[in-house]
Scaffold this active site. Structure first.
Site: not given
Ligand code: ACO
Length: 324
Positions: A125, A249, A279
């Site tokens: 990214c 990004h 994304n």
């Molecule tokens: N729908 C419903 N529930 C979900 C989903 C979904 N799509 N995905 C995960 N969950 C659940 C998980 O299983 C977890 O459940 P649990 O508590 O029972 O274990 C709960 O939701 C919380 O999951 P987290 O991963 O802790 O959620 P978080 O608030 O961190 O959000 C996210 C996840 C959106 C991925 C976030 O962490 C994020 O945006 N991170 C940054 C990603 C990023 O910047 N990427 C850029 C690089 S990508 C690249 O380089 C190509």
């Protein structure tokens, strides 16, 4: 380096959060609340090369202030008509599945131009920031005067569509800019990497199984990116107040809010299209730039001070502060 034109391409097929919720244990509410994403474009039966080429076509056909005859395809090869000679083509992508030829070479062949330095960059990214940095370095030499920098991704090819934690986050698309050598009044950059934590995002090309430690990436962005931006603004001899816009990004709307809070750059300066495109990795910043140019927000007259900032797999992150 000066950005003189922009272009983009989004495939026609749109997949909404509700479409995903039909077969995945997720919901529109969860996805929007955690990420700001409402939908994503998905390339069906369309190659990465074709998306990149359509973005380049858009740059020459639809760019602000350019008059061309849409029925005449010679604009791409007729230097007099499109008004430029291109010395290099740099493509940032993490989803091109063949190591040779690169997408830059394929675009060169389609454009029918020769004597061009072609290079693909894989920096997830942060790919477009890395590509702009290389372009800026080339343009400092007398050999290169003008080049195309493209970000393109077909993330749908490398995603596991049965994994709710990643399937809802990504989309496909392409964006590009034409850059020229110029005595830019302001240009500063800071780019960093941390290979020791590369396991936080793995995307093996031979199987559709992108894996991401979302929380880990979120924390790394929160830790590194705001201070990286502040350091680049300071290197450029500028103040936070002088920044007109931030083109970050588009990974997660909450991340943009966090970066705003930590840098003190007000949130209204953070331009965003994540709701519409999700994304798109290396395509994300040029897609957003082209949108805001077409919306008339960024004028490309060299009067607006912007921060471009990328972050993601690798781990790689970086920012550029310049006038656009
Ligand atoms: N729908 C419903 N529930 C979900 C989903 C979904 N799509 N995905 C995960 N969950 C659940 C998980 O299983 C977890 O459940 P649990 O508590 O029972 O274990 C709960 O939701 C919380 O999951 P987290 O991963 O802790 O959620 P978080 O608030 O961190 O959000 C996210 C996840 C959106 C991925 C976030 O962490 C994020 O945006 N991170 C940054 C990603 C990023 O910047 N990427 C850029 C690089 S990508 C690249 O380089 C190509």
């Amino acid at each position: 380096m000066r950005i003189v034109k922009t272009g983009s391409y989004l495939p026609d097929t749109i997949v909404t959060n509700d479409d995903l919720a039909e077969y995945l244990d997720t919901s529109d509410e969860w996805i929007q609340k955690r990420t700001g994403i409402k939908k994503r474009h998905v390339a069906k039966g369309e190659s990465i090369e074709s998306m990149a080429y359509k973005a380049v076509e858009d740059l020459f056909l639809n760019s602000i202030g350019t008059v061309v005859d849409r029925n005449d395809n010679s604009y791409l090869t007729d230097k007099a008509n499109c008004g430029e000679t291109i010395d290099f083509i740099i493509v940032a992508t993490m989803s091109h599945k063949s190591s040779s030829p690169g997408i830059a070479n394929l675009i060169q062949a389609r454009l029918g131009i020769t004597q061009v330095f072609c290079l693909d960059i894989s920096a997830a990214c942060n790919g477009f920031i890395a590509a702009l940095s290389v372009a800026n370095g080339l343009l400092k030499t007398p050999t290169y005067r003008r080049g195309l920098v493209i970000g393109v991704e077909k993330m749908s090819d490398i995603l596991d569509w049965t994994d709710r934690s990643t399937a809802c986050l990504f989309g496909d698309g392409a964006g590009c800019v034409l850059v020229e050598a110029s005595d830019a009044l302001v240009y500063a950059e800071s780019i960093s990497s941390d290979g020791a934590h590369g396991e936080d995002l793995k995307a093996p090309l031979e199987q559709a199984k992108l894996e991401m430690n979302g929380r880990g990436i979120f924390n790394f962005v929160s830790r590194e990116v705001p201070k990286n931006i502040l350091s680049t603004i300071s290197k450029a001899g500028q103040s936070i107040k002088a920044i007109d816009y931030v083109l970050a990004h588009q990974a997660n709307k909450r991340l943009l809010g966090m970066i705003s809070k930590k840098t003190g750059i007000t949130e209204d300066k953070f331009l965003s299209n994540i709701d519409d495109v999700a994304n798109t990795s290396a395509a994300s910043i040029p897609l957003l730039l082209d949108k805001v140019v077409k919306d008339g927000i960024i004028t490309l007259e060299g009067m607006q001070l912007v921060v471009f900032v990328g972050f993601g797999g690798g781990l790689n992150w970086g920012s550029i502060v310049t006038l656009v």
